[in-house]
Each structure stands twice: as structure tokens, then as C-alpha cells.
Scaffold this motif. Structure first.
Motif, PDB file in Angstrom:
ATOM      1  N   CYS A  69       0.830  -1.200   0.000  1.00 47.77           N
ATOM      2  CA  CYS A  69       0.000   0.000   0.000  1.00 47.77           C
ATOM      3  C   CYS A  69       0.866   1.251   0.000  1.00 47.77           C
ATOM      4  N   PRO A  70       0.288   2.380  -0.417  1.00 43.07           N
ATOM      5  CA  PRO A  70       0.995   3.651  -0.296  1.00 43.07           C
ATOM      6  C   PRO A  70       1.092   4.066   1.176  1.00 43.07           C
ATOM      7  N   GLN A  71       1.983   4.993   1.466  1.00 44.13           N
ATOM      8  CA  GLN A  71       2.185   5.496   2.816  1.00 44.13           C
ATOM      9  C   GLN A  71       0.900   6.051   3.431  1.00 44.13           C
ATOM     10  N   ASP A  72       0.057   6.658   2.617  1.00 45.85           N
ATOM     11  CA  ASP A  72      -1.148   7.309   3.142  1.00 45.85           C
ATOM     12  C   ASP A  72      -2.403   6.432   3.065  1.00 45.85           C
ATOM     13  N   ALA A  73      -2.225   5.129   2.980  1.00 45.30           N
ATOM     14  CA  ALA A  73      -3.373   4.202   2.995  1.00 45.30           C
ATOM     15  C   ALA A  73      -4.046   4.236   4.366  1.00 45.30           C
ATOM     16  N   VAL A  74      -5.282   3.739   4.419  1.00 48.22           N
ATOM     17  CA  VAL A  74      -6.003   3.689   5.696  1.00 48.22           C
ATOM     18  C   VAL A  74      -5.388   2.612   6.592  1.00 48.22           C
ATOM     19  N   ALA A  75      -5.618   2.744   7.878  1.00 52.39           N
ATOM     20  CA  ALA A  75      -4.986   1.873   8.884  1.00 52.39           C
ATOM     21  C   ALA A  75      -5.267   0.392   8.646  1.00 52.39           C
ATOM     22  N   GLU A  76      -6.468   0.042   8.253  1.00 49.94           N
ATOM     23  CA  GLU A  76      -6.818  -1.367   8.039  1.00 49.94           C
ATOM     24  C   GLU A  76      -5.993  -1.989   6.917  1.00 49.94           C
ATOM     25  N   ILE A  77      -5.707  -1.212   5.889  1.00 45.52           N
ATOM     26  CA  ILE A  77      -4.916  -1.702   4.759  1.00 45.52           C
ATOM     27  C   ILE A  77      -3.440  -1.790   5.149  1.00 45.52           C
ATOM     28  N   LYS A  78      -2.955  -0.814   5.887  1.00 45.11           N
ATOM     29  CA  LYS A  78      -1.571  -0.868   6.361  1.00 45.11           C
ATOM     30  C   LYS A  78      -1.352  -2.101   7.238  1.00 45.11           C
ATOM     31  N   ALA A  79      -2.362  -2.450   8.019  1.00 45.91           N
ATOM     32  CA  ALA A  79      -2.231  -3.581   8.952  1.00 45.91           C
ATOM     33  C   ALA A  79      -2.044  -4.919   8.231  1.00 45.91           C
ATOM     34  N   ILE A  80      -2.560  -5.067   7.016  1.00 43.83           N
ATOM     35  CA  ILE A  80      -2.437  -6.340   6.298  1.00 43.83           C
ATOM     36  C   ILE A  80      -1.380  -6.300   5.201  1.00 43.83           C
ATOM     37  N   SER A  81      -0.730  -5.157   5.019  1.00 37.97           N
ATOM     38  CA  SER A  81       0.291  -5.021   3.979  1.00 37.97           C
ATOM     39  C   SER A  81       1.626  -5.570   4.455  1.00 37.97           C
ATOM     40  N   LYS A  82       2.271  -6.322   3.570  1.00 41.07           N
ATOM     41  CA  LYS A  82       3.619  -6.819   3.876  1.00 41.07           C
ATOM     42  C   LYS A  82       4.671  -5.774   3.530  1.00 41.07           C
ATOM     43  N   TYR A  83       4.263  -4.783   2.734  1.00 40.44           N
ATOM     44  CA  TYR A  83       5.153  -3.665   2.436  1.00 40.44           C
ATOM     45  C   TYR A  83       4.323  -2.387   2.337  1.00 40.44           C
ATOM     46  N   ILE A  84       4.771  -1.342   3.028  1.00 42.46           N
ATOM     47  CA  ILE A  84       4.145  -0.026   2.955  1.00 42.46           C
ATOM     48  C   ILE A  84       5.145   0.897   2.283  1.00 42.46           C
ATOM     49  N   SER A  85       4.752   1.451   1.141  1.00 43.21           N
ATOM     50  CA  SER A  85       5.624   2.349   0.397  1.00 43.21           C
ATOM     51  C   SER A  85       5.972   3.572   1.239  1.00 43.21           C
ATOM     52  N   HIS A  86       7.106   4.159   0.934  1.00 34.07           N
ATOM     53  CA  HIS A  86       7.499   5.417   1.568  1.00 34.07           C
ATOM     54  C   HIS A  86       6.849   6.601   0.854  1.00 34.07           C
ATOM     55  N   LYS A  87       6.153   6.313  -0.232  1.00 39.35           N
ATOM     56  CA  LYS A  87       5.508   7.353  -1.032  1.00 39.35           C
ATOM     57  C   LYS A  87       3.989   7.272  -0.866  1.00 39.35           C
ATOM     58  N   ASN A  88       3.335   8.401  -1.027  1.00 38.34           N
ATOM     59  CA  ASN A  88       1.874   8.451  -0.984  1.00 38.34           C
ATOM     60  C   ASN A  88       1.295   8.021  -2.327  1.00 38.34           C
ATOM     61  N   GLY A  89       0.013   7.677  -2.315  1.00 38.58           N
ATOM     62  CA  GLY A  89      -0.685   7.352  -3.545  1.00 38.58           C
ATOM     63  C   GLY A  89      -0.621   8.507  -4.524  1.00 38.58           C
ATOM     64  N   GLY A  90      -0.376   8.193  -5.801  1.00 35.24           N
ATOM     65  CA  GLY A  90      -0.288   9.221  -6.828  1.00 35.24           C
ATOM     66  C   GLY A  90       1.003  10.008  -6.796  1.00 35.24           C
ATOM     67  N   LYS A  91       1.893   9.654  -5.890  1.00 40.12           N
ATOM     68  CA  LYS A  91       3.154  10.392  -5.715  1.00 40.12           C
ATOM     69  C   LYS A  91       4.373   9.484  -5.871  1.00 40.12           C
ATOM     70  N   GLY A  92       4.227   8.393  -6.605  1.00 38.82           N
ATOM     71  CA  GLY A  92       5.366   7.525  -6.883  1.00 38.82           C
ATOM     72  C   GLY A  92       5.373   6.191  -6.164  1.00 38.82           C
ATOM     73  N   ALA A  93       4.311   5.846  -5.454  1.00 41.65           N
ATOM     74  CA  ALA A  93       4.263   4.561  -4.737  1.00 41.65           C
ATOM     75  C   ALA A  93       4.312   3.380  -5.708  1.00 41.65           C
ATOM     76  N   VAL A  94       3.637   3.499  -6.829  1.00 42.07           N
ATOM     77  CA  VAL A  94       3.630   2.432  -7.828  1.00 42.07           C
ATOM     78  C   VAL A  94       5.022   2.262  -8.419  1.00 42.07           C
ATOM     79  N   ARG A  95       5.653   3.352  -8.770  1.00 41.26           N
ATOM     80  CA  ARG A  95       7.029   3.310  -9.296  1.00 41.26           C
ATOM     81  C   ARG A  95       7.948   2.625  -8.293  1.00 41.26           C
TER      82      ARG A  95
END
Length: 175
Positions: A127-153
Motif C-alpha cells: 500500500c501507499p504510505q497514506d493508505a487507511v490503517a486497516e490496509i496498512k495492517a495487512i500489507s507486507k510492504y508499505i511504500s514510503h511514497k503516498n498514492g499518486g506520488k510515486g508509490a507504484v514506481r
């Protein structure tokens, strides 16, 4: 002992992304005639195109529906674009069955509750850095970037680097 996300990245052959909040910053600009406009990151687009040209599967599954988004994604070479998906789990299962994709080899990036159940089915939920808490809790990797700001890259580049494909791409040695 649980695998690290870098170990899982060795096996990734498919990227699946949500649109709003992942490829965009969750903002919607509404025009005078009611058209909803989104802003996408050029570097995210470059990375998705690099992934496709390097042999990865790239798929979009989104609850939103915008023809401009579809055109942008098609111009990047993405052919599996599922917009207005009422059930992301069903769409995911149909996609993986159609192409005989092992869900353990899928990286999925989502940012909000509609992504929750499908993210539980993949090998690398991210997930991107600014994802909601529930998504961050199940993510094995949290990007250092926000959505639309390079998280996909960021996640595509990491996978390609772990697999030794990124330097081949930017050196012009990809197939």
C-alpha cells in the motif's frame, strides 16, 4: 519464520493496482459539467510500461469508472483494465484464472477498504504510505511514497531490482 517482503519480491510476476488512492492521490477535480478529473504520476506510468516491456503482467482493478483513466492506462500498454468493478475479489479470481497466474506471485497495491479482501489473497499485499490503517495492517510492504506520488514506481522498481531486471531496462537491454 515469515518471509521478508524482499524474499517474496523474487517470485513476483504480476502487478495489480487500484486507481484512486494508488495511481492518484485520492483527489477528484470536478469540472463545471460534472466530469471527474484525476491526476496521475508520470513516473508511475513509466514504471508500469517498463514492467510490461520486461514481461510482467500488469492489471488494474478499480471500483471507479473514468474513460480518461482507461485511455491513459491503455496508452501505457496495459490491456487488463477492470474499471467499475463491483467485486474486486471476483475480478481478481477471474483474471488470475484466465491467465493461469499463481496468486502467491502477485503484488497488489491498494489503499482503502474496497481492497482489503483481495489483498488477503495475494503473495505480496502492498500500500501507499497514506493508505487507511486497516490496509496498512495487512500489507507486507508499505511504500514510503503516498498514492499518486510515486508509490507504484517504488514497488515496481524494487521488484525489478530484486530480480535483476531494472538495470537491464534502463540500459536499454530489455526485450
Amino acid at each position: 519464520m515469515a518471509e521478508s517482503y524482499k524474499e517474496i519480491m523474487n517470485d513476483i510476476d504480476t502487478f495489480i493496482f487500484d486507481v484512486d488512492g494508488v495511481l492518484t492521490d485520492s483527489s477528484v477535480h470536478v469540472s463545471q459539467n460534472g466530469e471527474m478529473l484525476r491526476i496521475m504520476n508520470i513516473r508511475d506510468g513509466f514504471a508500469m510500461k517498463a514492467a510490461i516491456e520486461s514481461g510482467y503482467n500488469v492489471c488494474i482493478i478499480s471500483g471507479g469508472n473514468n474513460e480518461g483513466v482507461r485511455i491513459r492506462l491503455r496508452n501505457l500498454g496495459i490491456t487488463d483494465i477492470h474499471l467499475a468493478s463491483p467485486n474486486k475479489v471476483e475480478t481478481f479470481k477471474e483474471y488470475t484464472e484466465l491467465y493461469n497466474i499463481n496468486p502467491e506471485k502477485v503484488l497488489y497495491m491498494g489503499d482503502d477498504i474496497p481492497d482489503y479482501h483481495v489483498m488477503q489473497l495475494v503473495g505480496l499485499p502492498t500500500c501507499p504510505q497514506d493508505a487507511v490503517a486497516e490496509i496498512k495492517a495487512i500489507s507486507k510492504y508499505i511504500s514510503h511514497k503516498n498514492g499518486g506520488k510515486g508509490a507504484v514506481r517504488e514497488v515496481i522498481e524494487q521488484v525489478m531490482k530484486v530480480q535483476g531486471k531494472w538495470h537491464l531496462y534502463y540500459n536499454g537491454k530489455h526485450d
